[in-house]
Design a protein around this motif. Structure first.
Motif, PDB file in Angstrom:
ATOM      1  N   VAL A   1       0.925  -1.033  -0.076  1.00  0.00           N
ATOM      2  CA  VAL A   1      -0.093  -0.107   0.020  1.00  0.00           C
ATOM      3  C   VAL A   1       0.936   1.274   0.116  1.00  0.00           C
ATOM      4  O   VAL A   1       0.591   2.423  -0.628  1.00  0.00           O
TER       5      VAL A   1
ATOM      6  N   ASN B   1      -4.724   0.338  -2.367  1.00  0.00           N
ATOM      7  CA  ASN B   1      -5.812  -0.507  -1.893  1.00  0.00           C
ATOM      8  C   ASN B   1      -6.355  -1.669  -2.657  1.00  0.00           C
ATOM      9  O   ASN B   1      -6.593  -2.824  -2.348  1.00  0.00           O
TER      10      ASN B   1
ATOM     11  N   THR C   1     -11.155  -4.662   1.325  1.00  0.00           N
ATOM     12  CA  THR C   1     -10.068  -3.745   0.851  1.00  0.00           C
ATOM     13  C   THR C   1     -10.341  -3.490  -0.707  1.00  0.00           C
ATOM     14  O   THR C   1     -10.124  -2.222  -1.334  1.00  0.00           O
TER      15      THR C   1
ATOM     16  N   ALA D   1      -7.056  -2.710   4.042  1.00  0.00           N
ATOM     17  CA  ALA D   1      -7.182  -1.423   3.733  1.00  0.00           C
ATOM     18  C   ALA D   1      -6.140  -0.364   4.412  1.00  0.00           C
ATOM     19  O   ALA D   1      -6.197  -0.355   5.923  1.00  0.00           O
TER      20      ALA D   1
END
Length: 623
Positions: A92, A329, A140, A339
């Motif tokens: 991420v 994400n 997510t 997430a």
């Protein structure tokens, strides 16, 4: 927010920031500009100097030291094994850094986001069960799709619809929930199926006699050392120091032999590829939560990016941040990440460490990956109560006491929004807490805008150069036949009933509506003015208008309302409107047995009178 806001510091030396604009560089071709929007990292990569790279390497090392304990802590908050927090700190963070517009913001696991993930998915599957992780990945993925879609549709202004008060109330509530969720680990008590806020406290109070003192001492020692180190020097790696203290205390007390549970070793592997299960039932059960989580993540990310941008003198493109968060994400859901969003603590520390570009974020992520692969046993002897104490400090940082005090002291309406959002976060499913806060904010806003003030105005004989002023505030005498009302607010459908009830007080009088405070009139407002003019005229009075902005009169012009009401009843100045009433007011005074010059409370029509060029300034003030 993700954690406490870092203390202000001076910008790093030799800053090579370039201000980014939403319109793109002036001297580049259209194709190059489109490419820079599609692949924003090409811009800063082309400008990367050896000095920038050196600064980013140092900042990346500092960021890795900070994110290692945070990643583990946030994974535990989300109800996942520690490795998944580090996966999010790698995948991420890299994607958001490469495709976002901020050069300093660090994305990845965040406290409030982790709590929403746990609060949402734990109602559908028990943490640790085979069904839990797939649902987290599906959530997510949905969050990423929503965020990316909003970015591609240029909906960056959406975050402005969520008030700062709602975010403050939600994060404060999330902080309390996070701290509450760690009580069982801090006290070493098994609470069974209790997962709600009230249920957890009720179960804890009923089982206090089962407290493991070795576990409690380990957790409290970690908590107190974290607070102490942060107060001594915020730049110290307080989380690592506190974890070392907790590990030492646990070892002295006997460790796992004394009943102190351990976090356990990491997987020691790359983030595994997986396909999120996006079946119809999953979409239906997680849809509302995914949208709420997507919006919350965007609010956090954009607000953090802008806060850091103020310090670095960089303009942030909100739409590009939406795209960066969405891609991060979305990609993360395929690599076992939950997430994420921006982090105040890591972003501020990244800037303070001298980072110049998102290369620092990539370096930090690669260091975390190296630790994950080469030293997977780093968490094997980490006491779970020590992590609980650390998480409770993180939770406390989410409660912005200074902002809460300010809101409570300044505005009653904002205080209501804050309290309702906070209580909704504690007592309702988390995805509904934000919606509750937004709904209350909108209701209060509509209530406020639907009740525009009609302020009685009058000329000030001692200060004629100031024009008409607030009659009540400055204790000004008014003519009993003429009422000058300043409209403070828009005349739209929601305000029609309120304004009509106010105008009903002045039946039979000559009413002048001063529109300097009115920005908008819709069809319902225009119809109301036409009706009120007819009613006042039938009762022996009149309604005239002056000082309205032209764009506020566009509907009245296009709809023929001005024509029907009589253009002669609209004036550009209060002076002209008052002067036009001289004969009507004189006749009304004579009907009451008075002469205009003898009227004791008339400041409009005395011996000097008001005529063209006298008495009232052309542009009435808003005082």
């Amino acid at each position: 927010m993700s954690a406490d806001t870092p203390p202000p510091s001076s910008p790093p030396p030799e800053s090579h920031e370039s201000t980014e604009t939403a319109e793109g560089p002036e001297h580049t071709s259209a194709a190059a500009y489109r490419l820079s929007r599609l692949l924003p990292f090409l811009g800063w990569m082309r400008q990367l100097s050896p000095g920038d790279a050196r600064s980013d390497l140092i900042a990346g090392l500092s960021g890795a030291v900070l994110v290692l304990p945070q990643g583990v802590a946030y994974a535990l908050i989300a109800g996942l094994p520690p490795a998944h927090g580090l996966y999010a700190a790698i995948v991420v963070a890299i994607i958001a850094g490469l495709f976002g517009s901020s050069r300093h913001m660090v994305s990845g696991p965040a406290a409030a986001i982790s709590m929403v993930v746990f609060g949402t998915v734990s109602t559908l599957a028990a943490p640790g069960s085979p069904e839990y992780l797939p649902l987290v990945l599906a959530l997510t993925c949905m969050v990423g799709i929503i965020q990316l879609s909003l970015g591609l549709m240029r909906m960056g202004a959406l975050v402005n619809l969520i008030s700062h008060t709602v975010v403050i109330g939600f994060t404060a509530g999330a902080g309390v929930l996070i701290a509450t969720s760690q009580l069982k680990h801090l006290f070493g008590i098994a609470l069974g199926d209790a997962s709600s806020f009230l249920g957890t406290w009720w179960a804890l109070l009923g089982h206090l006699g089962d407290t493991s003192w070795a576990t409690l001492i380990t957790g409290l020692s970690t908590l107190l050392s974290a607070v102490l180190v942060r107060r001594l020097n915020r730049k110290l790696p307080w989380m690592l120091v506190a974890m070392a203290v907790g590990c030492g205390v646990a070892a002295l007390l006997g460790g796992s032999a004394a009943g102190i549970p351990m976090v356990g070793a990491l997987s020691g592997s790359l983030p595994p590829f997986s396909l999120p299960p996006l079946g119809f039932d999953t979409l239906r059960s997680l849809g509302g939560a995914a949208f709420a989580l997507a919006v919350l993540g965007l609010i956090e990310a954009v607000s953090i990016a802008r806060a850091i941008g103020v310090r670095s003198h960089q303009r942030i493109d909100g739409n590009q941040e939406f795209i960066g968060q969405g891609l991060s994400n979305l990609a993360g859901s395929f690599f076992s990440c939950f997430a994420g969003s921006g982090s105040f603590t890591r972003s501020g520390a990244n800037y303070d460490a001298g980072a110049r570009t998102p290369l620092s974020v990539v370096v930090a992520a690669l260091i975390v990956l190296a630790v994950l692969l080469l030293v997977p046993d780093v968490t094997a002897w980490l006491p779970l109560p020590a992590m609980a104490g650390l998480i409770m400090v993180i939770a406390a940082n989410l409660i912005e006491v200074a902002h809460i005090r300010q809101i409570l002291a300044v505005s009653r309406e904002e205080a209501v929004v804050l309290v309702i959002t906070f209580l909704a976060t504690l007592l309702l499913p988390l995805e509904f807490a934000i919606f509750a806060g937004v709904l209350v904010s909108l209701v209060l806003y509509l209530n406020r805008t639907s009740r525009p003030r009609l302020v009685e105005m009058a000329p000030d004989p001692e200060h004629p150069e100031l024009g008409v002023r607030n009659a009540e505030r400055y204790q000004l005498a008014q003519c009993r036949e003429v009422v000058i009302l300043r409209v403070d607010g828009s005349l739209f459908f929601g305000a029609v009933d309120h304004v009509q009830r106010k105008l009903a007080r002045y039946t039979g009088k000559h009413v002048i509506l001063l529109g300097t405070g009115c920005n908008f009139i819709d069809i319902a407002g225009a119809e109301m003015l036409e009706i009120e003019q007819r009613r006042l005229r039938d009762a022996g009075g009149s309604l005239s208008m002056c000082g309205f902005r032209m764009y506020a009169l566009e509907v009245m012009e296009r709809g023929g309302f001005l024509e029907r009401m009589g253009r002669e009843n609209y004036f550009h100045t209060a002076e002209a409107a008052i002067a036009s009433l001289r004969d009507s007011v004189a006749e009304a005074h004579r009907a009451h047995g008075d002469q205009p010059a003898a009227c004791p409370d008339c400041q409009l029509f005395g011996p000097a009178g008001i005529g063209p060029g006298q008495g009232v300034r052309l542009t009435p003030p808003l005082a």
